[in-house]
Design a protein around this motif. Structure first.
Motif, short mmCIF file in Angstrom:
data_model
loop_
_atom_site.label_atom_id
_atom_site.label_comp_id
_atom_site.label_asym_id
_atom_site.label_seq_id
_atom_site.Cartn_x
_atom_site.Cartn_y
_atom_site.Cartn_z
N ILE A 87 -6.22 -1.83 -5.72
CA ILE A 87 -5.59 -2.82 -4.82
C ILE A 87 -5.32 -2.18 -3.46
O ILE A 87 -5.56 -2.79 -2.42
CB ILE A 87 -4.31 -3.39 -5.46
N VAL A 88 -4.83 -0.94 -3.47
CA VAL A 88 -4.62 -0.21 -2.22
C VAL A 88 -5.91 -0.18 -1.41
O VAL A 88 -5.93 -0.51 -0.21
CB VAL A 88 -4.12 1.23 -2.49
N VAL A 106 -10.71 7.42 -8.55
CA VAL A 106 -9.31 6.99 -8.51
C VAL A 106 -9.12 5.60 -7.91
O VAL A 106 -8.12 4.94 -8.21
CB VAL A 106 -8.38 7.99 -7.79
N PHE A 107 -10.07 5.12 -7.10
CA PHE A 107 -9.94 3.79 -6.51
C PHE A 107 -10.69 2.72 -7.31
O PHE A 107 -10.73 1.56 -6.90
CB PHE A 107 -10.40 3.80 -5.05
N ASP A 108 -11.29 3.10 -8.45
CA ASP A 108 -11.98 2.15 -9.31
C ASP A 108 -10.97 1.35 -10.11
O ASP A 108 -9.96 1.89 -10.58
CB ASP A 108 -12.92 2.87 -10.30
N VAL A 147 0.84 -1.20 0.00
CA VAL A 147 0.00 0.00 0.00
C VAL A 147 0.88 1.25 0.00
O VAL A 147 0.72 2.14 -0.84
CB VAL A 147 -0.96 0.00 1.22
N LEU A 148 1.79 1.33 0.95
CA LEU A 148 2.64 2.52 1.05
C LEU A 148 3.55 2.66 -0.16
O LEU A 148 3.76 3.77 -0.65
CB LEU A 148 3.46 2.47 2.34
N GLY A 149 4.06 1.56 -0.66
CA GLY A 149 4.90 1.60 -1.85
C GLY A 149 4.14 2.13 -3.06
O GLY A 149 4.67 2.94 -3.83
N ASN A 150 2.91 1.69 -3.21
CA ASN A 150 2.11 2.15 -4.33
C ASN A 150 1.81 3.64 -4.22
O ASN A 150 1.95 4.39 -5.20
CB ASN A 150 0.80 1.35 -4.41
N LYS A 181 -9.15 -1.80 3.21
CA LYS A 181 -10.47 -2.23 3.70
C LYS A 181 -10.36 -3.56 4.45
O LYS A 181 -10.98 -3.74 5.50
CB LYS A 181 -11.44 -2.36 2.54
N ALA A 182 -9.54 -4.49 3.92
CA ALA A 182 -9.35 -5.79 4.58
C ALA A 182 -8.69 -5.64 5.95
O ALA A 182 -8.85 -6.50 6.81
CB ALA A 182 -8.50 -6.71 3.70
N HIS A 183 -8.00 -4.53 6.18
CA HIS A 183 -7.36 -4.25 7.46
C HIS A 183 -8.25 -3.38 8.36
O HIS A 183 -7.79 -2.89 9.40
CB HIS A 183 -6.01 -3.56 7.25
#
Length: 132
Positions: free
Chosen positions: A99-100, A75-77, A27-30, A105-107
């Motif tokens: 993916i981010v 942007v998240f689509d 996530v942070l890398g992206n 959301k899973a976290h």
């Protein structure tokens, strides 16, 4: 970021979060990769870390042109690219931010994007923190 001539500054601190280290690094890398692509050479990407209520909050701020109002909500689509000039040959498949969002959301967290008041975009990541 170094190859792009972009500095990264990290400021602040927050309590740890419980999660999959590899996925959270993804996530942070992206977010950092996107921010450094948008920030002009010689600019700075700022990563701000803070505790807010029961959350640990990470903000990634770039100095790019910002995301247009009509694009911000998409942007998240999956497969969405805010820049018409970016395609698979120049900038990916349009899946990174989707993916981010799924990982966050899973976290049990949230991620948002907004235009900055002056220049650029800020992505805000909120995750439940571990309190000792």
């Amino acid at each position: 970021t170094e190859a792009r001539g972009v500095r990264v500054e990290v400021e602040g601190s927050a309590p740890p979060v419980l999660g999959d280290r590899d996925r959270l690094q993804q996530v942070l890398g992206n977010l950092l990769d996107n921010a450094s692509r948008m920030t002009p050479e010689g600019g700075t990407v700022t990563i701000s870390i803070a505790a807010e209520g029961t959350d640990s909050v990470v903000r990634v701020l770039d100095e790019g042109p910002g995301i247009a109002d009509e694009d911000i909500k998409h942007v998240f689509d999956r497969f969405y690219r805010a820049q018409a000039s970016r395609d698979r040959s120049t900038g990916g498949a349009g899946l990174g931010l989707a993916i981010v969002a799924a990982i966050v959301k899973a976290h049990g967290g949230t991620v948002t994007a907004a235009r900055r008041d002056t220049v650029g975009t800020v992505f805000t990541l909120r995750l439940p923190s571990i309190r000792e």
